[in-house]
Design a protein around this motif. Structure first.
Motif, PDB file in Angstrom:
ATOM      1  N   ARG A 101       0.821  -1.201   0.000  1.00  0.00           N
ATOM      2  CA  ARG A 101       0.000   0.000   0.000  1.00  0.00           C
ATOM      3  C   ARG A 101       0.865   1.265   0.000  1.00  0.00           C
ATOM      4  O   ARG A 101       1.363   1.672   1.040  1.00  0.00           O
ATOM      5  N   ASP A 241      -2.240  -4.054   8.872  1.00  0.00           N
ATOM      6  CA  ASP A 241      -3.615  -3.651   8.563  1.00  0.00           C
ATOM      7  C   ASP A 241      -3.915  -2.301   9.203  1.00  0.00           C
ATOM      8  O   ASP A 241      -4.380  -1.356   8.557  1.00  0.00           O
ATOM      9  N   ASP A 245      -4.129   1.663   7.333  1.00  0.00           N
ATOM     10  CA  ASP A 245      -5.285   2.564   7.387  1.00  0.00           C
ATOM     11  C   ASP A 245      -4.893   3.889   8.030  1.00  0.00           C
ATOM     12  O   ASP A 245      -5.322   4.967   7.600  1.00  0.00           O
TER      13      ASP A 245
END
Ligand code: NAI
Ligand code: MG
Length: 345
Positions: A101, A241, A245
């Motif tokens: 990401r 995770d 975010d």
């Protein structure tokens, strides 16, 4: 050669943003091979209709594809009998062991360096997400336990992925995220395995990469105070995770942040956001995260020219500021933002 791309919009705004991503790839013309798109089913809506969230045909069809784009799935937070998340299952079935990401703020001008420019590389197959949970009654009420699995093999291969990504970036820095001060066995193994990657590379391939480490809680603190210190962050599944975010919050909207789920032989682009039931069906979902996920997927496959054309177009639309969806303070629709990107591609 034909590039065969599976499309799985799944739920909610997935149906609105995946077509946008598809049209961005189609706009690339000769920078990509001949395209073949395959529409595939999965998701909670499908489960509600048919009793299965991830049909076997979808998995089989994906095995015939070169890559895929996944929208989002409306997984309920309560336990629903017979249901388990198709995205979690797909990552396992296709061995997409890395969730990558990039979080990038768009600089005010093309020349300026963005203030946030980092990549979270999250292990995608184990840690607490092996979902081996049990609950038992005791004299003092119920007691729930979960297995947290960390293996040397998975930690090394995610470490290798992080080092490879760092090699392609100007700063060439990897920060290992862990909590080995408390969880010295599990996180200790993760940390040690990632650290062994440059040592085990026979050709000195990673000698130019700087290795740092940071305890996960202080990593989040520093991420908010001085995000510019990070380049590539590599983490076990759960920390990764949460961290990814959190990092997404640094650049304004979840509607901007792309990701890929990658393995050695398959890659699946996926916007970081969920199915956004609060805005689904209104035509105002931000398509940029999905469009950027398409670019990231193409880049992973080696179509770098096409990927940069998409990224550049998206950057221009954001910098220009006139055609944006409401999550970015604009008044435009998904369709209008998509057309603006296509025009610039
Ligand atoms: P969410 O990401 O769907 O939405 C959070 C907030 O951001 C909402 O206000 C939404 O309107 C907004 N938002 C998200 N994407 C946007 C976009 N592209 N354009 C404009 N605004 C956008 O997260 P939430 O509400 O916590 O979860 C909703 C559902 O999505 C849940 O069922 C959850 O399980 C699922 N979910 C699925 C994910 C996946 O498929 N990988 C990831 C996160 C959540
Ligand atoms: Mg998440």
């Amino acid at each position: 050669h034909t590039l065969k791309i599976g499309l799985i919009p799944a739920d909610g705004i997935g149906h609105e943003v995946i077509p946008a991503a598809r049209s961005a790839i189609e706009a690339l013309g000769s920078d990509v091979p001949k395209l073949q798109f395959v529409d595939l089913l999965a998701g909670f809506e499908l489960f509600a209709r048919s009793g299965t969230a991830l049909p076997e045909e979808t998995v089989e069809a994906l095995r015939e594809c070169d890559c895929a784009l996944f929208g989002a799935v409306s997984s309920p937070s309560r336990k629903v009998s017979g249901y388990s998340s198709p995205i979690v299952a797909l990552r396992k079935k296709l061995d997409l062991y890395a969730n990558i990401r990039p979080v990038l703020a768009v600089a005010p001008t093309p020349e300026e360096r963005p203030s946030v420019d980092l990549v979270v590389v999250r292990e995608n197959t184990e840690c607490l997400y092996v979902k081996e949970e049990t609950i038992i009654p005791t004299e003092n009420g119920r007691e729930a336990r979960a297995i947290r699995l960390i293996t040397e093999r998975a930690s090394r291969r995610i470490g290798k992925m992080a080092f490879e990504i760092a090699l392609q970036r100007p700063r060439k820095q990897v920060t290992i995220i862990h909590k080995a001060n408390v969880l010295s066995v599990t996180d200790g193994l993760f940390r040690e395995s990632v650290r062994s990657v440059p040592r085990l590379a026979e050709d000195g391939r990673y000698d130019s990469v700087k290795v740092e480490e940071q305890i996960v809680d202080s990593a989040v603190y520093r991420l908010f105070r001085e995000p510019q210190i990070y380049d590539v962050m590599v983490a076990p599944n759960l920390y990764g995770d949460i961290l990814s975010d959190a990092a997404a919050a640094l650049v304004g909207s979840l509607g901007l942040v792309p990701s890929i789920n990658a393995g050695d032989s398959f890659v699946m682009g996926e916007p970081v956001h969920g199915s956004a039931p609060d805005i689904a069906g209104k035509g105002i979902a931000n398509p940029l995260a999905a469009i950027r996920s398409a670019a990231l997927m193409l880049k992973y496959l080696g179509y770098t020219t096409g990927a940069s054309r998409i990224d550049k177009a998206v950057d221009e639309v954001i910098r220009d500021g006139r055609v944006l969806t409401p999550d970015l303070g604009g008044k435009s629709k998904t369709q209008e933002v998509t057309e603006e990107v296509l025009k610039r591609i």
